[in-house]
Design a protein around this motif. Structure first.
Motif, PDB file in Angstrom:
ATOM      1  N   ILE A 181       0.830  -1.208   0.000  1.00 46.90           N
ATOM      2  CA  ILE A 181       0.000   0.000   0.000  1.00 46.90           C
ATOM      3  C   ILE A 181       0.862   1.254   0.000  1.00 46.90           C
ATOM      4  N   LEU A 182       2.015   1.209   0.690  1.00 47.54           N
ATOM      5  CA  LEU A 182       2.925   2.364   0.670  1.00 47.54           C
ATOM      6  C   LEU A 182       3.403   2.660  -0.741  1.00 47.54           C
TER       7      LEU A 182
ATOM      8  N   GLY B 260      -8.150   0.807   4.800  1.00 46.30           N
ATOM      9  CA  GLY B 260      -8.500   1.218   3.446  1.00 46.30           C
ATOM     10  C   GLY B 260      -9.382   2.457   3.422  1.00 46.30           C
ATOM     11  N   ILE B 261     -10.330   2.553   4.349  1.00 42.74           N
ATOM     12  CA  ILE B 261     -11.205   3.733   4.412  1.00 42.74           C
ATOM     13  C   ILE B 261     -10.394   4.980   4.733  1.00 42.74           C
ATOM     14  N   LEU B 262      -9.492   4.890   5.705  1.00 47.43           N
ATOM     15  CA  LEU B 262      -8.684   6.053   6.063  1.00 47.43           C
ATOM     16  C   LEU B 262      -7.790   6.492   4.909  1.00 47.43           C
ATOM     17  N   ALA B 263      -7.158   5.539   4.241  1.00 49.48           N
ATOM     18  CA  ALA B 263      -6.311   5.900   3.099  1.00 49.48           C
ATOM     19  C   ALA B 263      -7.134   6.545   1.988  1.00 49.48           C
ATOM     20  N   ALA B 264      -8.320   6.004   1.725  1.00 49.36           N
ATOM     21  CA  ALA B 264      -9.176   6.584   0.694  1.00 49.36           C
ATOM     22  C   ALA B 264      -9.650   7.988   1.073  1.00 49.36           C
ATOM     23  N   LEU B 265      -9.962   8.219   2.362  1.00 50.76           N
ATOM     24  CA  LEU B 265     -10.386   9.556   2.793  1.00 50.76           C
ATOM     25  C   LEU B 265      -9.275  10.576   2.628  1.00 50.76           C
TER      26      LEU B 265
ATOM     27  N   TRP C  48     -11.478  12.526  -6.078  1.00 49.24           N
ATOM     28  CA  TRP C  48     -12.183  11.255  -5.995  1.00 49.24           C
ATOM     29  C   TRP C  48     -11.602  10.199  -6.924  1.00 49.24           C
ATOM     30  N   VAL C  49     -10.965  10.605  -8.028  1.00 48.35           N
ATOM     31  CA  VAL C  49     -10.385   9.615  -8.942  1.00 48.35           C
ATOM     32  C   VAL C  49      -9.238   8.878  -8.267  1.00 48.35           C
ATOM     33  N   VAL C  50      -8.334   9.635  -7.648  1.00 53.01           N
ATOM     34  CA  VAL C  50      -7.216   9.012  -6.934  1.00 53.01           C
ATOM     35  C   VAL C  50      -7.729   8.181  -5.757  1.00 53.01           C
ATOM     36  N   ALA C  51      -8.779   8.663  -5.081  1.00 46.74           N
ATOM     37  CA  ALA C  51      -9.353   7.914  -3.962  1.00 46.74           C
ATOM     38  C   ALA C  51      -9.860   6.543  -4.419  1.00 46.74           C
ATOM     39  N   LEU C  52     -10.523   6.507  -5.585  1.00 45.59           N
ATOM     40  CA  LEU C  52     -10.988   5.225  -6.110  1.00 45.59           C
ATOM     41  C   LEU C  52      -9.823   4.307  -6.458  1.00 45.59           C
ATOM     42  N   ILE C  53      -8.752   4.885  -6.995  1.00 47.33           N
ATOM     43  CA  ILE C  53      -7.573   4.061  -7.306  1.00 47.33           C
ATOM     44  C   ILE C  53      -6.961   3.500  -6.026  1.00 47.33           C
ATOM     45  N   VAL C  54      -6.940   4.320  -4.962  1.00 48.25           N
ATOM     46  CA  VAL C  54      -6.418   3.854  -3.674  1.00 48.25           C
ATOM     47  C   VAL C  54      -7.261   2.689  -3.153  1.00 48.25           C
ATOM     48  N   VAL C  55      -8.574   2.797  -3.272  1.00 49.71           N
ATOM     49  CA  VAL C  55      -9.445   1.694  -2.853  1.00 49.71           C
ATOM     50  C   VAL C  55      -9.118   0.429  -3.637  1.00 49.71           C
ATOM     51  N   GLY C  56      -8.891   0.573  -4.950  1.00 47.15           N
ATOM     52  CA  GLY C  56      -8.521  -0.579  -5.759  1.00 47.15           C
ATOM     53  C   GLY C  56      -7.197  -1.192  -5.326  1.00 47.15           C
ATOM     54  N   VAL C  57      -6.215  -0.342  -4.983  1.00 46.54           N
ATOM     55  CA  VAL C  57      -4.921  -0.846  -4.519  1.00 46.54           C
ATOM     56  C   VAL C  57      -5.081  -1.617  -3.212  1.00 46.54           C
ATOM     57  N   VAL C  58      -5.868  -1.065  -2.286  1.00 43.63           N
ATOM     58  CA  VAL C  58      -6.079  -1.720  -0.992  1.00 43.63           C
ATOM     59  C   VAL C  58      -6.770  -3.071  -1.177  1.00 43.63           C
ATOM     60  N   VAL C  59      -7.794  -3.115  -2.020  1.00 49.15           N
ATOM     61  CA  VAL C  59      -8.507  -4.376  -2.265  1.00 49.15           C
ATOM     62  C   VAL C  59      -7.574  -5.401  -2.903  1.00 49.15           C
ATOM     63  N   LEU C  60      -6.753  -4.977  -3.873  1.00 45.17           N
ATOM     64  CA  LEU C  60      -5.834  -5.899  -4.534  1.00 45.17           C
ATOM     65  C   LEU C  60      -4.819  -6.476  -3.553  1.00 45.17           C
TER      66      LEU C  60
END
Length: 403
Positions: free
Chosen positions: A255-256, A289-294, A302-314
């Motif tokens: 994630i880093l 994941g929620i904190l990183a996305a926030l 919001w675009v980068v936030a969605l990408i962060v959510v995808g990275v966390v899920v992966l």
């Protein structure tokens, strides 16, 4: 015969019930008042009373532990850390390192690791706090501007009133009393930390001798069982903590890297938070994941936030499907339902600390059951049923002669 049979058959137990191998008790359930306990309803009542007694004793133990959490929580944490670093202590002791020196080296290593994690969080937050604060303020203003464009009966005066209410609460006596309670919590934390370090020192240095002292009252089969449970507890806690730490480190690094590539602020503190929250199964990864996305939403959109959510899920999928089975081992794997129940009970009883300790304690309890009747033999009720075990009663019923 049934559960509510009013005329129980007479039961004579010719074989005596041995107590401590010496005295014997002969029971005859055909006469009052013992006949009232011999039918189905009586047996159910006996089991209910036993269950009530067990629940009362367990509740008393839990309430007693909650009254001295300043002692019990450091005690459990020290035991877990000592079990995790037991291989290091054995390695140094086998190479002739004195017990005191090996303990000091291990203890200093633990303190340095924990201190480095705390310093990294503080340094990164202080270094990027001004930038994040300005970005958060700008993001809040954007949200307010977007809300004003909606068809809601909210005007600027109401928004200012809400902000003023929050400001008044922060400057009120109620908030001040909460701050004083926070000071008390910090004092309890420092006290618990000192106890943790002290207990950990003695567990590392004299752990085997202390355990041998506790085993003195046991004899024979009970002694062997207690030895097996102690060895299983240390191996289970050690394997759980080392495996979880390895998985958490991989999660944090993955994630880093994603946060650095996306240029999300506070990447290092968020990675450390991912590492810490990974010790809370299921819930920890979601919160991280929620904190990183926030943070990404406030700072990068919001675009980068969605990408962060995808990275966390992966990263979490890779960890759950590949790393965890390899690093944790099949013996450490608990069913997700059991983990969820343990997390809920631990959180209700002791908050975040309870959520962190719930799963390893549950794993220890299950490990004790697995070695109850032998090094590789679980308790009778926990053994898997084989086809021949299930078929045997049916076969006996078929071959039983008719009177």
């Amino acid at each position: 015969m049934g559960l509510f049979n009013r005329s129980p058959r007479t039961v004579h137990l010719d074989a005596p019930l041995r107590l401590d191998g010496e005295s014997s008790v002969h029971l005859a359930a055909g006469q009052a008042p013992w006949s009232l306990w011999a039918d189905g309803l009586g047996k159910l009542a006996i089991r209910a009373l036993q269950l009530i007694l067990v629940v009362v004793v367990a509740a008393a133990i839990v309430l007693g532990i909650q009254q001295v959490t300043v002692v019990t929580i450091p005690l459990v944490l020290a035991l877990i850390l000592a079990s995790a670093f037991a291989p290091v202590m054995r390695w140094m002791r086998h190479r002739g390192v004195p017990a005191v020196l090996a303990t000091i080296i291990t203890l200093l290593a633990i303190v340095v690791i924990l201190g480095a994690l705390g310093w990294l969080i503080v340094w990164a937050v202080r270094d990027q706090w001004d930038e994040l604060y300005s970005q958060a303020e700008a993001g809040f203003q954007d949200v307010m501007a977007w809300v004003s464009t909606l068809n809601l009966d909210i005007d600027q005066a109401q928004i200012d009133e809400w902000i003023g209410s929050v400001t008044d609460f922060v400057t009120s006596a109620q908030f001040g009393s909460g701050a004083l309670a926070g000071v008390g919590a910090v004092a309890n934390f420092l006290t618990g930390f000192v106890l943790l370090v002290t207990m950990l020192f003695f567990f590392l240095k004299d752990g085997p001798q202390m355990w041998a002292f506790l085993l003195r009252p046991f004899r024979g089969e009970n002694y062997e069982r207690a030895v097996r449970i102690g060895d299983k507890t240390v191996s289970t806690l050690g394997s759980y903590i080392r495996g979880t730490a390895a998985v958490a480190a991989v999660d944090a690094i993955g994630i880093l890297i994603g946060l650095l590539i996306l240029q999300v602020p506070l990447a290092f503190p968020l990675a450390v938070l991912v590492f810490v929250l990974a010790f809370i199964p299921i819930v920890g990864a979601t919160v991280a994941g929620i904190l990183a996305a926030l943070v990404a939403l406030v700072a990068n959109g919001w675009v980068v936030a969605l990408i962060v959510v995808g990275v966390v899920v992966l990263v979490n999928q890779l960890e759950g499907n590949f790393l965890q089975p390899v690093l944790m081992g099949r013996s450490m794997k608990l069913h997700a339902f059991v983990v969820l129940i343990a997390l809920t009970v631990g959180t209700v009883l002791s908050g975040i600390v309870g959520a962190i300790l719930a799963v390893p304690i549950t794993a220890v309890a299950w490990g004790a059951v697995q070695v109850w009747d032998g090094p590789h033999t679980a308790a009778r009720w926990a053994r898997p049923k084989h086809a021949e075990d299930v078929a045997a009663p049916a076969a006996r019923a078929v071959t039983r002669p008719v009177a």
